[in-house]
Motif scaffolding. Structure first.
Motif, mmCIF file in Angstrom:
data_model
loop_
_atom_site.group_PDB
_atom_site.id
_atom_site.type_symbol
_atom_site.label_atom_id
_atom_site.label_comp_id
_atom_site.label_asym_id
_atom_site.label_seq_id
_atom_site.Cartn_x
_atom_site.Cartn_y
_atom_site.Cartn_z
ATOM 1 N N LYS A 178 -67.435 -17.660 0.026
ATOM 2 C CA LYS A 178 -68.206 -18.137 1.162
ATOM 3 C C LYS A 178 -69.659 -17.730 1.006
ATOM 4 O O LYS A 178 -69.968 -16.680 0.455
ATOM 5 C CB LYS A 178 -67.654 -17.542 2.468
ATOM 6 N N GLU A 179 -70.537 -18.572 1.528
ATOM 7 C CA GLU A 179 -71.965 -18.242 1.507
ATOM 8 C C GLU A 179 -72.415 -17.831 2.907
ATOM 9 O O GLU A 179 -73.548 -17.399 3.096
ATOM 10 C CB GLU A 179 -72.773 -19.437 1.013
ATOM 11 N N HIS A 180 -71.576 -18.013 3.882
ATOM 12 C CA HIS A 180 -71.875 -17.609 5.261
ATOM 13 C C HIS A 180 -70.618 -16.934 5.787
ATOM 14 O O HIS A 180 -69.510 -17.384 5.513
ATOM 15 C CB HIS A 180 -72.251 -18.840 6.090
ATOM 16 N N ILE A 181 -70.791 -15.862 6.532
ATOM 17 C CA ILE A 181 -69.643 -15.053 6.944
ATOM 18 C C ILE A 181 -68.664 -15.843 7.807
ATOM 19 O O ILE A 181 -67.461 -15.616 7.775
ATOM 20 C CB ILE A 181 -70.137 -13.783 7.697
ATOM 21 N N THR A 182 -69.154 -16.828 8.571
ATOM 22 C CA THR A 182 -68.265 -17.601 9.452
ATOM 23 C C THR A 182 -67.989 -18.993 8.890
ATOM 24 O O THR A 182 -67.595 -19.887 9.625
ATOM 25 C CB THR A 182 -68.881 -17.746 10.855
ATOM 26 N N GLN A 183 -68.202 -19.145 7.586
ATOM 27 C CA GLN A 183 -68.037 -20.462 6.965
ATOM 28 C C GLN A 183 -66.608 -20.988 7.113
ATOM 29 O O GLN A 183 -65.644 -20.262 6.886
ATOM 30 C CB GLN A 183 -68.419 -20.348 5.489
ATOM 31 N N LYS A 184 -66.491 -22.260 7.476
ATOM 32 C CA LYS A 184 -65.180 -22.872 7.688
ATOM 33 C C LYS A 184 -64.755 -23.634 6.441
ATOM 34 O O LYS A 184 -65.594 -24.094 5.683
ATOM 35 C CB LYS A 184 -65.248 -23.827 8.886
ATOM 36 N N PRO A 185 -63.445 -23.794 6.236
ATOM 37 C CA PRO A 185 -62.972 -24.538 5.063
ATOM 38 C C PRO A 185 -63.419 -25.996 5.107
ATOM 39 O O PRO A 185 -63.379 -26.635 6.165
ATOM 40 C CB PRO A 185 -61.445 -24.450 5.174
ATOM 41 N N VAL A 186 -63.830 -26.519 3.971
ATOM 42 C CA VAL A 186 -64.250 -27.926 3.902
ATOM 43 C C VAL A 186 -63.117 -28.844 4.340
ATOM 44 O O VAL A 186 -63.330 -29.819 5.062
ATOM 45 C CB VAL A 186 -64.701 -28.296 2.472
ATOM 46 N N ASN A 187 -61.891 -28.504 3.928
ATOM 47 C CA ASN A 187 -60.764 -29.369 4.274
ATOM 48 C C ASN A 187 -60.537 -29.449 5.782
ATOM 49 O O ASN A 187 -60.130 -30.482 6.311
ATOM 50 C CB ASN A 187 -59.493 -28.878 3.581
ATOM 51 N N LEU A 188 -60.795 -28.357 6.471
ATOM 52 C CA LEU A 188 -60.682 -28.370 7.928
ATOM 53 C C LEU A 188 -61.699 -29.338 8.520
ATOM 54 O O LEU A 188 -61.373 -30.179 9.362
ATOM 55 C CB LEU A 188 -60.900 -26.962 8.479
#
Lengths: 267, 267
Positions: A178-188
């Motif tokens: 992840k590049e951001h701590i709260t980054q969400k999965p692309v698939n989501l």
DNA sequence: AGACTAGGTGAATCGAATT
DNA sequence: GAATTCGATTCACCTAGTC
């Protein structure tokens, strides 16, 4: 006011404050708003929340240094008022009936449903996202392994542009890189952007690392993004650019036509 | 005040009003409260919610006739005040640190977290339950396929009686043969009662068809139940009796000892 | 097959207040 | 008094995965 603006393929990204950028958009510019605002969560007490985001969301083991992100240290009431502000501004730029998806955690879930409505949107439901792996188990308690998408619409939603039914629950493991701590999965996000009619404009005014933009472009939708922190803005632009460059475009979803909106506009 | 009272094995059931029965219990009588109150949900508008439960929760096709259930037609504010009342009464009869699990749907979720706290309990989390099959899909929307368990505790929770970590998410299909329209799967309750120390007393003041009692008894816990509607009270007693009779008792859960509470009491 | 789903939409209808 | 408007209510019909 002028913001740094990057146009990459069908994505337009601004580096600036969400509220200020929203006020400069044209009315009806947004076909769907998908946002992951800073939760201002992460602690039972005010003092815990006021720490820098780097200290607050600790990663055990290998230390990956990431820039702090802005807007994550309001108390719950200030958080509510602030959200109502930009939600209200976004509503004015949303096409009538446009859907809104807003990420939140269990602690801010009730506030989130309130401020969504305070901002003038119509609350329509809650969609849990099971993070599976990212669970911190606690003895004798239920784990908090889910985050939530609170969703609604800009007034009544007609069904004429709908292309299918969406699930009310998603399971995706948190990505390891992840590049951001709260980054969400692309698939989501690839699943969530389906709430936007094919070919429509998805907006995200808290881009972070730009996952929503990646998913929008990858699925053949247009994108408007805003991020206030220059370092994340750059990361987001780079990720969107990579997506635009490699046209491993997804096949249109079951029953999706890339031109639904254009057809509606022309006919 | 006198209520019909049925003692069946380790289960004591009362036919009466939740609040009134709660006030007659001994302090510390409850080791865990697991309740599925009437949600007062079921429609976008007040008029929809005021219908009888039979008309409100429509079943297409063959009509399975079930008695209406009581207390499901308050508006949201009245619902909140009413819940605060019985939650507060239950708190006084709960052992310090006792856990509380409360079912709700997406629409009442924010109210539920508020009133749990208004009733004096400490809110600790949200556990989604995915009903999978029981989804009514809607074109262009996210399905509402989850209900929620809002959970908390009677003040700080010590971990000394804890026997393991619980998941933060459950998937169980709605049972096809139901005696109450909102009946929950036994397997779901068998998981949830694990929040109660083995051998402890599980209470449910809105028994309905008595699934919580069945799960408590089946897992070797004691049970206190309340149901106001005589027809559902009878159904619940019968189901609990069937459970007591057939001692297909579950093996103790991972690390569970059936006598943890007794050991604590004796030592 | 066909039933089942702690629904929602939109057109039609009904009713009270206003012109 | 008849026509009109607005709001509230009613009712048919839609959806898809699973049993």
């Amino acid at each position: 006011m002028a913001f740094e603006k990057q146009e990459i393929g069908d994505a337009v990204s601004y580096c600036g404050d969400a509220l200020e950028v929203l006020e400069q958009l044209a009315a009806g510019a947004i076909d769907a708003l998908i946002v992951d605002p800073p939760y201002s969560s992460g602690g039972m007490y005010r003092g815990d929340r006021m720490q820098s985001t780097g200290a607050k969301y600790v990663q055990t083991g290998t230390q990956v240094v990431r820039p702090d992100f802005a807007g994550d240290n309001r108390d719950q009431r200030a958080y509510g008022y602030w959200c109502a502000l930009w939600l209200s501004a976004a509503l004015k730029k949303a096409r009538p009936g446009a859907p809104l998806c807003m990420f939140t955690d269990w602690r801010q879930l009730p506030v989130t449903t309130d401020i969504l409505q305070a901002g003038g949107w119509m609350w329509r439901g809650v969609v849990p996202w099971d993070k599976t792996g990212a669970v911190r188990p606690a003895l004798g308690r239920f784990a908090s392994q889910c985050e939530y998408v609170v969703w609604g619409s800009a007034g009544p939603m007609s069904q004429d542009r709908a292309v299918g039914c969406l699930p009310g629950f998603y399971t995706y493991r948190v990505e390891t890189k992840k590049e951001h701590i709260t980054q969400k999965p692309v698939n989501l996000l690839l699943d969530l952007v389906k709430i936007c009619p094919p070919g429509g404009v998805v907006a995200d005014v808290f881009m972070g690392a730009g996952t929503t933009g990646v998913a929008a472009i990858k699925s053949g939708r247009k994108f408007i993004g805003v991020e206030i922190e220059p370092r994340y803005f750059d990361i987001a632009c780079r990720r969107i650019e990579n997506t635009v460059r490699q046209p491993d475009m997804l096949p249109p979803c079951e029953g999706e036509q890339a031109t639904v909106l254009e057809a509606a506009a022309n006919g």
